[in-house]
Design a protein around this motif. Structure first.
Motif, short mmCIF file in Angstrom:
data_model
loop_
_atom_site.label_atom_id
_atom_site.label_comp_id
_atom_site.label_asym_id
_atom_site.label_seq_id
_atom_site.Cartn_x
_atom_site.Cartn_y
_atom_site.Cartn_z
N ASN A 1 63.57 11.58 30.19
CA ASN A 1 63.11 12.65 29.30
C ASN A 1 61.92 12.22 28.46
O ASN A 1 61.48 12.96 27.58
CB ASN A 1 64.25 13.16 28.41
CG ASN A 1 64.84 12.07 27.52
OD1 ASN A 1 64.33 10.94 27.47
ND2 ASN A 1 65.90 12.40 26.80
N CYS A 2 61.39 11.01 28.73
CA CYS A 2 60.23 10.55 27.98
C CYS A 2 59.49 9.47 28.75
O CYS A 2 60.03 8.87 29.70
CB CYS A 2 60.64 10.02 26.60
SG CYS A 2 61.72 8.57 26.67
N SER B 1 59.00 19.49 30.56
CA SER B 1 60.22 19.52 31.37
C SER B 1 59.94 19.53 32.84
O SER B 1 60.74 19.07 33.63
CB SER B 1 61.06 20.74 30.99
OG SER B 1 60.34 21.93 31.19
N PHE C 1 57.63 12.54 24.59
CA PHE C 1 58.56 13.42 25.29
C PHE C 1 57.79 14.21 26.32
O PHE C 1 56.71 14.73 26.07
CB PHE C 1 59.28 14.34 24.31
CG PHE C 1 60.32 13.65 23.50
CD1 PHE C 1 61.45 13.12 24.11
CD2 PHE C 1 60.17 13.48 22.12
CE1 PHE C 1 62.42 12.46 23.36
CE2 PHE C 1 61.15 12.82 21.38
CZ PHE C 1 62.27 12.31 22.02
N TYR D 1 67.79 8.83 23.46
CA TYR D 1 68.99 9.47 22.92
C TYR D 1 69.22 8.97 21.50
O TYR D 1 68.77 7.89 21.11
CB TYR D 1 70.22 9.16 23.79
CG TYR D 1 70.55 7.69 23.88
CD1 TYR D 1 71.51 7.11 23.05
CD2 TYR D 1 69.90 6.87 24.80
CE1 TYR D 1 71.81 5.76 23.12
CE2 TYR D 1 70.20 5.52 24.88
CZ TYR D 1 71.14 4.96 24.05
OH TYR D 1 71.44 3.63 24.12
N HIS E 1 65.08 7.10 29.21
CA HIS E 1 65.97 8.12 28.64
C HIS E 1 66.12 7.83 27.15
O HIS E 1 66.54 6.74 26.76
CB HIS E 1 67.34 8.11 29.32
CG HIS E 1 68.26 9.15 28.79
ND1 HIS E 1 68.13 10.49 29.12
CD2 HIS E 1 69.32 9.07 27.95
CE1 HIS E 1 69.06 11.18 28.50
NE2 HIS E 1 69.80 10.35 27.78
N GLN F 1 66.85 11.64 35.35
CA GLN F 1 67.42 11.20 34.08
C GLN F 1 66.37 11.04 32.98
O GLN F 1 66.71 11.02 31.80
CB GLN F 1 68.14 9.85 34.26
CG GLN F 1 69.38 9.89 35.13
CD GLN F 1 69.07 9.88 36.62
OE1 GLN F 1 68.17 9.15 37.05
NE2 GLN F 1 69.77 10.68 37.39
#
Length: 409
Positions: A385-386, A409, A406, A359, A357, A383
Motif C-alpha cells: 500500500n506504499c 490504488s 502512499f 500499518y 505494507h 499486499q
C-alpha cells in the motif's frame, strides 16, 4: 566503487523530481459546468454568489414563536398556520402567536424563537404549550451564518473533490474555471506480448503494462489512448511523429536502455524531442527518460519508462503523477510520510523504492517490506500500500525512520 550505482551521468531521485516538476508548461484553462469538475484543479478563486443560508430558516421541526416573555416554560401560544420547507413565509407573528414550521422552512417575520416539537404540548388545534424553557433565537439558522455573499469558497489550485463539489453546488455555483487535463497517449513497445497461454512456449509474456497503465490513469481520472508498437525504429518514429502533435504527454514502456532494439530515445531525437534527463540513480527504473518537444505554443512531453512492470508501476506512482500534476499547475513537493521499519535491510548502491505494507501499531506507523522486489515481479502488489525510499549504501536496522509514499490504488 563499481557497479551500476556508480555509473556516470545518473542523476538523483530529487534532481529528477525537480526537473519533472519545473519543466512542464502549464496547460490552458477552460470553463466547465460544476458537475464536470470533479478532480479538476481551479484556475480562479471561487466566490459565493449568495448568503448561506440565503434566508433565516428553522433548524428543526417545531413551531416558530413570537414572545417578549423571559420565562417560557408553560407559556401558551396561538397557532396561526404552517410553513413547509420551500414555501413562502407570508405570515407576520405577533406577541403570543406561533406557526407550525418544518426543518429548512423560512422563519416568518417577527420570529423570536423556534421551539422543537419535542418540547411542545398540543392543547388544541390552535393552541400549544411549551413544556421547557428555551433561549431567544433558539434553533434558527440565520442568513449568512455559514457563508456570506462574496466570501471566498475555494482558491486557485485547489482540487475539487466530492465534498467541495457539493459545497459549491449548495452555494449556487454553476461553473468553474479549471486547468485543462492532459491528453495522454500510452505506447507499449515490444514484440514479446502473448495473446494466449500457448504463446508462452514461444518465449512471450502476458502484457501487464497495458492493463496496469490503463487502470492507473483511470484511477487518476484520465482516459488514455493505448497503442502497441513492435520494436522497429521506423514504426516508433512514425508513432512519435503523429502523437507529438495530438497529445500533451506520451508515456512509453520499454526501449529506453542501450540494447539493440531500444529505439525510444533515438526515435524521440529524430522527431524533435530534446532530452531533459536520462537515467536516474534508483532501483527500479534506472533508465527513466524524460524529453520535451516544442513547436510554436504546443509542448509535448515524453516519459520513457523501462519495460519491466515493477519499474513501470513505481515510475508512474512517483514521476508520472508529478508530471501530470505539474501540467495542471500543481508543482508542490511530494508529501512523504514517515514510518518505522520493522526489520533489517541490506544495502544497495542505488537508492531504492521498495514496495511495503504500512500499518498502525500502538499509535505508530510501521513499515514491513515485502518479498519479490525484482523489477519484473508484481505479485507483492496484492499486499503493498506504499512505496518507501531506501537510502543508498546503508545497512538499515529495525527501528529506522524512513520516508514513504502512499500509492494510488
Amino acid at each position: 566503487m563499481s557497479g551500476c550505482g556508480a555509473e556516470k551521468g545518473l542523476i538523483s531521485i530529487d534532481e529528477a523530481l525537480t526537473l519533472m516538476r519545473s519543466t512542464p508548461q502549464t496547460l490552458m484553462t477552460e470553463t466547465l459546468p460544476l458537475g464536470e469538475c470533479l478532480n479538476r484543479y481551479l484556475a480562479q478563486d471561487v466566490f459565493s454568489p449568495v448568503d448561506l443560508p440565503s434566508f433565516s430558516q428553522s433548524a428543526v421541526d417545531g413551531y416558530a414563536l413570537h414572545t417578549t416573555a423571559e420565562q417560557l416554560q408553560d407559556s401558551v401560544f396561538h397557532v396561526i398556520g404552517e410553513i413547509k420547507a420551500g414555501s413562502d413565509a407570508e405570515h407576520r407573528l405577533l406577541d403570543g402567536q406561533a406557526i407550525r414550521i418544518f426543518t429548512g422552512g423560512k422563519v416568518p417575520e417577527g420570529t423570536t424563537h423556534v421551539a422543537r416539537q419535542e418540547i411542545v404540548a398540543i392543547e388544541s388545534d390552535q393552541k400549544i404549550r411549551l413544556v421547557e424553557h428555551i433561549k431567544p433565537q433558539a434553533d434558527i439558522r440565520f442568513t449568512g451564518e455559514e457563508v456570506q455573499l462574496g466570501q471566498t469558497l475555494a482558491e486557485v489550485d485547489q482540487k475539487i473533490n466530492i465534498g467541495g463539489l457539493a459545497a459549491l453546488s449548495m452555494a449556487g455555483v454553476q461553473q468553474l474555471n479549471v486547468f485543462k487535463i492532459p491528453k495522454v497517449a500510452v505506447v507499449i513497445t515490444g514484440d514479446e506480448v502473448a495473446e494466449t497461454p500457448d504463446d508462452l512456449k514461444a518465449g512471450k509474456v502476458f502484457d501487464a503494462n497495458g492493463p496496469l497503465l490503463k487502470a492507473w490513469f483511470k484511477d487518476y481520472g484520465l482516459e488514455v489512448e493505448i497503442l502497441h508498437i513492435a520494436d522497429e525504429a521506423s514504426l516508433v518514429t512514425q508513432c512519435f511523429e503523429r502523437l507529438k502533435q495530438q497529445f500533451d504527454v506520451i508515456i512509453t514502456t520499454g526501449g529506453v536502455s542501450v540494447g539493440d532494439y531500444d529505439f525510444v530515445r533515438p526515435c524521440a531525437f529524430e522527431t524533435g524531442f530534446e532530452q531533459i534527463f536520462w537515467k536516474v540513480k534508483q532501483k527500479p527504473g534506472k533508465p527513466l527518460f524524460f524529453a520535451e518537444y516544442k513547436h510554436n505554443l504546443h509542448h509535448c512531453y515524453l516519459l520513457g519508462l523501462p519495460g519491466n512492470p515493477a519499474a513501470v508501476y513505481v515510475s508512474m506512482q512517483v514521476y508520472g503523477k508529478v508530471l501530470l500534476d505539474a501540467l495542471q499547475n500543481q508543482r508542490q513537493d511530494i508529501q512523504w510520510f514517515n514510518g518505522i521499519l520493522t526489520h533489517d535491510l541490506k544495502s544497495d548502491a542505488r537508492e531504492r523504492f521498495l514496495r511495503m505494507h504500512a500499518y498502525f501499531e500502538h499509535g505508530q506507523l510501521k513499515l514491513k517490506s515485502l518479498t519479490k522486489q525484482q523489477s519484473h515481479m508484481l505479485s507483492n502488489l496484492m499486499q503493498a500500500n506504499c512505496l518507501v525510499r531506501i537510502p543508498a549504501n546503508e545497512m538499515l536496522e529495525a527501528g529506522r525512520e524512513l520516508s514513504g509514499l502512499f500509492i494510488i490504488s
